[in-house]
Design an enzyme around this catalytic site. Structure first.
Site, PDB file in Angstrom:
ATOM      1  N   GLU A   1       0.807  -1.219   0.000  1.00 17.00           N
ATOM      2  CA  GLU A   1       0.000   0.000   0.000  1.00 17.00           C
ATOM      3  C   GLU A   1       0.845   1.278   0.000  1.00 17.00           C
ATOM      4  O   GLU A   1       0.769   2.085   0.944  1.00 17.00           O
ATOM      5  CB  GLU A   1      -0.974  -0.009   1.181  1.00 17.00           C
ATOM      6  CG  GLU A   1      -2.042  -1.070   1.040  1.00 17.00           C
ATOM      7  CD  GLU A   1      -3.002  -1.143   2.217  1.00 17.00           C
ATOM      8  OE1 GLU A   1      -2.703  -0.579   3.279  1.00 17.00           O
ATOM      9  OE2 GLU A   1      -4.044  -1.785   2.065  1.00 17.00           O
TER      10      GLU A   1
ATOM     11  N   GLU B   1      -7.095  -7.736  -0.736  1.00 17.08           N
ATOM     12  CA  GLU B   1      -7.452  -7.728   0.690  1.00 17.08           C
ATOM     13  C   GLU B   1      -8.848  -7.161   0.860  1.00 17.08           C
ATOM     14  O   GLU B   1      -9.181  -6.122   0.268  1.00 17.08           O
ATOM     15  CB  GLU B   1      -6.527  -6.803   1.501  1.00 17.08           C
ATOM     16  CG  GLU B   1      -5.111  -7.237   1.661  1.00 17.08           C
ATOM     17  CD  GLU B   1      -4.336  -6.215   2.499  1.00 17.08           C
ATOM     18  OE1 GLU B   1      -4.937  -5.523   3.335  1.00 17.08           O
ATOM     19  OE2 GLU B   1      -3.121  -6.095   2.279  1.00 17.08           O
TER      20      GLU B   1
ATOM     21  N   LYS C   1      -4.660  -7.756  16.194  1.00 13.28           N
ATOM     22  CA  LYS C   1      -5.228  -9.012  16.697  1.00 13.28           C
ATOM     23  C   LYS C   1      -6.745  -8.987  16.800  1.00 13.28           C
ATOM     24  O   LYS C   1      -7.376 -10.036  16.887  1.00 13.28           O
ATOM     25  CB  LYS C   1      -4.619  -9.389  18.043  1.00 13.28           C
ATOM     26  CG  LYS C   1      -4.726  -8.334  19.118  1.00 13.28           C
ATOM     27  CD  LYS C   1      -3.991  -8.808  20.369  1.00 13.28           C
ATOM     28  CE  LYS C   1      -3.822  -7.687  21.387  1.00 13.28           C
ATOM     29  NZ  LYS C   1      -2.923  -6.607  20.913  1.00 13.28           N
TER      30      LYS C   1
HETATM   31  C1  GLA Z   1      -4.156  -2.926   5.125  1.00 13.29           C
HETATM   32  C2  GLA Z   1      -2.834  -3.666   5.137  1.00 13.29           C
HETATM   33  C3  GLA Z   1      -2.878  -4.980   5.859  1.00 13.29           C
HETATM   34  C4  GLA Z   1      -3.712  -4.873   7.093  1.00 13.29           C
HETATM   35  C5  GLA Z   1      -5.101  -4.451   6.676  1.00 13.29           C
HETATM   36  C6  GLA Z   1      -6.149  -4.528   7.753  1.00 13.29           C
HETATM   37  O1  GLA Z   1      -4.881  -3.121   4.003  1.00 13.29           O
HETATM   38  O2  GLA Z   1      -2.332  -3.872   3.839  1.00 13.29           O
HETATM   39  O3  GLA Z   1      -1.556  -5.339   6.175  1.00 13.29           O
HETATM   40  O4  GLA Z   1      -3.140  -3.956   7.954  1.00 13.29           O
HETATM   41  O5  GLA Z   1      -5.018  -3.142   6.200  1.00 13.29           O
HETATM   42  O6  GLA Z   1      -6.041  -3.526   8.695  1.00 13.29           O
END
Ligand code: GLA
Ligand code: ZN
Length: 683
Positions: free
Chosen positions: A153, A312, A361
């Site tokens: 990201e 994701e 978590k």
């Molecule tokens: C982002 C990140 C992940 C995780 C998610 C959920 O998309 O890429 O590593 O942190 O958020 O919070």
């Protein structure tokens, strides 16, 4: 059984981020057994593993990653293998404290989270290249390797750094872009407030200033920061291409306008082999499925209309909002398959197994703390089967009905200081226009303002404050060629340096809209204006009004009161074979719907009024056949008309005439192949 060893996944992807390093190896066996139970085809691996892979400077430990990749391969699960460059180890920062980024206020971030990186820092760049090279050398030939996941990201949570290394890098960037300091002075308008520079060496990042800083300086710094991130992506990508030819390289985007506004995804979309996106539902009282559809449409558009991959999303609640509700039963599948409808080649999650320790978590996972005797797990297993039944969707393309212009750079410019009204919000306008089209069951492509628009019957322009002369020509050619254009206020005003286009507003859009705007008169907080239109109908606007002077356009709606009483509020200009509408105040979604209704007629668009609200209908077409996705976000059973008979892929049932879509579910019909185009949604 293994079914992915040919390196070309034949199925849609299903899986998630997998962080096995959090768990003893005894857990790994259970992981892969459960992955098979759930139908997992791919996991994203190693994204944050630098400290484990390189425990001492230059000393690598690949043993655990070898074992996990072999285990995945034995179980038919492919790997989206991360380069861990978003999380440099503690030892790296001890040696290179200046690789920690500095905020605009001059505060240096500390080690202890992730993404604390000055992307101009040479030591970081070298270290990132070394670990990427080592990974590529070791795993280029691994049979589990499906693709590379570079970094994580880019652009969040740190979009730019204001340190001295960045200052020097910025000066080089300015030199490349402008050549001379005179050109910078001219572009930035430094004659105002005595900001002229004698040489590039005198230019710093736009650090904290006592009052409004030079807008062009700030805008260029955003471009520079974005370019700098892309330089680092390209450096890693090129290493991977060289050492692992044929393996696609991606980095996960966050296209939702509420989630990452700092990078120009039009530019990023051109750099990756496969566009991938992360999407999380934001609990802000608005319809989350509309925001999801918008992000998915934007992602597909960034991919040039080609299939992309949802890398994701969440099975249930996230953990970083003030309040994090669980998803309702069936909501996860609706989310996942709504992304697939809009072009995703699968549905992946953060993360596979819910963490016991660390910052995330309480973020949901495919395998929750509650274990397999849980609703989330049962829905994950069910979704895995659903995704597997949609293999024929692979490679097909989502069919758009209309386009919306969007430009991150114009958005950036609209967030600079000292604008006509702080209540104007470009993103809010984009959301409102999108929502109106969504509620008419239209599938929307996003387009760059200079892109070829000729394939779209309708193009809407929510708030395109920054627009080039080329954009003006493009929109004029589009309308003259028979298109229908709808432009919202505060569009076409400045060039790429935030300099007002010569002459009356709206600058480069005067001709196509057939009008000028003499002056803006933004409204007070909570103030509204009435506008009256065809048949004496009335609507309400707020935030903005202005003094429009028609110069060829006809007035369709008129201000009934407020500062512009008696003057045009909404106009329509016949130009060439097409039409250009202008909306000079902020209309809410129902009011916009009324105005856009007239534009639909000009565009010859049938806005599927017979379909129930919040039932999505989206088509994907291609070699795999014509697929009609129906997503029912309501609590009521729905019926959708079918033009041709077909097979519903999730249930295996035949569908003819109508498709039943039970409350809260998704149905996907593959229409029978009738040997030609034209099959699909009934009129
Ligand atoms: C982002 C990140 C992940 C995780 C998610 C959920 O998309 O890429 O590593 O942190 O958020 O919070
Ligand atoms: Zn820096």
């Amino acid at each position: 059984m293994p079914e992915t060893t040919d390196r070309g996944a034949r199925r849609l992807a299903f899986g998630g981020d997998y962080n096995p390093e959090q768990w003893p190896q005894s857990v790994w066996e259970e992981d892969v057994r459960l992955m098979r139970e759930a139908g997992v085809t791919m996991v994203s691996l190693g994204i944050f593993s630098w400290a484990l892979l390189e425990p001492e400077p230059g000393v690598h430990d690949f043993g655990w990653l070898d074992r996990i990749l072999d285990l995945l391969h034995e179980n038919g699960v492919r790997a989206d293998l991360g380069t861990p460059t978003v999380s440099p180890p503690a030892w790296f920062y001890r040696a290179h404290p200046d690789a920690l980024p500095v905020t605009r206020e001059g505060v240096r971030f500390a080690f202890g989270s992730r993404a604390a990186i000055c992307h101009s820092n040479p030591a970081y760049r070298e270290a990132a290249a070394r670990i990427t090279t080592a990974l590529a050398r070791r795993y280029a030939g691994h049979p589990a390797l499906a693709m590379w996941h570079v970094h994580n990201e880019y652009g969040v949570p740190v979009s730019a750094c204001w340190c001295d290394t960045c200052a020097a890098h910025f000066r080089r960037w300015l030199g490349d872009r402008y050549g001379t300091v005179e050109a910078v002075n001219d572009a930035w308008g430094t004659a105002f407030w005595g900001l002229a520079y004698r040489s590039l060496d005198e230019i710093d990042p736009p650090r904290l200033t006592p009052t409004a800083g030079n807008p062009a300086h700030q805008l260029d710094y955003r471009r520079f920061a974005d370019d700098t991130l892309r330089e680092n992506f390209r450096a890693e990508r090129d290493i991977l291409h060289r050492l692992a030819p044929g393996i696609p390289v991606t980095t996960n985007f966050m296209t939702a306008l509420s989630q990452c506004d700092t990078v120009d995804y039009w530019a990023w979309g051109r750099e990756v082999d496969l566009v991938t996106n992360d999407h999380y539902l934001i609990t802000d009282g608005r319809r989350t499925h509309v925001n999801l559809a918008m992000a998915a449409d934007l992602t597909r558009s960034v991919a040039g209309g080609a299939p992309w991959l949802l890398l994701e999303h969440s099975t249930s609640g996230v953990s970083w909002q003030p309040r994090n509700p669980a998803k309702s039963p069936g909501e996860m599948a609706r989310n996942s398959l709504a992304h697939v409808a809009r072009g995703s080649e699968g549905a992946m999650f953060f993360q596979w197994r819910q963490s016991r320790k660390g910052a995330e978590k309480f973020h949901s996972a495919m395998l929750p703390h509650a274990g397999t005797d849980s609703r989330v797990w049962r829905e994950v297993v069910e979704l895995g089967a659903s995704v597997a039944s949609l293999a024929s969707v692979r490679g097909t393309r989502t069919v758009p009905d209309a386009a919306m212009l969007w430009d991150w750079q114009s958005w950036w410019a609209q967030t600079l200081e000292w604008r006509p009204s702080e209540d104007h919000d470009a993103r809010e306008r984009a959301d409102a226009f999108y929502e109106t089209l969504y509620d008419r069951h239209l599938t929307v492509d996003f387009a760059h303002p200079e892109a070829d628009l000729s394939r779209y019957p309708l193009v809407v322009v929510p708030a395109l404050y920054l627009a080039s002369e080329e954009t003006g020509r493009n929109l004029r050619a589009y309308a003259e060629g028979g298109g229908t254009l709808v432009v919202s206020y505060f569009s076409g005003i400045v060039d790429e340096h935030d300099a007002v286009h010569p002459g009356a507003y709206p600058g480069v859009l005067r001709d196509v809209l057939g009008l000028t705007v003499e002056e803006w008169s933004p409204l007070g907080e909570g103030e509204t204006v009435g506008i009256t239109g065809p048949g004496g109908a009335s609507l309400t606007g707020d935030v903005w009004s202005e003094f429009v002077v028609p110069r060829g356009a006809e007035t369709v709606w008129t201000y009934a009161d407020g500062p512009a009483a008696g003057r045009p509020a909404v106009t329509r200009h016949r130009i060439g074979d097409g039409t250009a509408w202008y909306v000079s105040t902020r209309l809410d979604a129902p009011a916009l719907d009324t105005v856009l209704g007239a534009a639909f007629e000009d565009a010859g668009i049938d806005p599927r009024g017979e379909l129930p609200r919040d039932v999505e209908l989206v088509r994907r077409e291609g070699d795999g056949g014509t697929h009609l996705f129906a997503v029912n976000h309501t609590g009521h059973d729905a019926k959708v008309p079918l033009e041709a008979p077909g097979t519903e892929l999730l249930t295996g049932e035949r569908a003819d005439g109508h498709l039943a879509v039970p409350a809260g579910t998704v149905r996907v019909v593959r229409l029978d192949d009738r040997g030609g185009p034209g099959s699909g949604l009934g009129a």
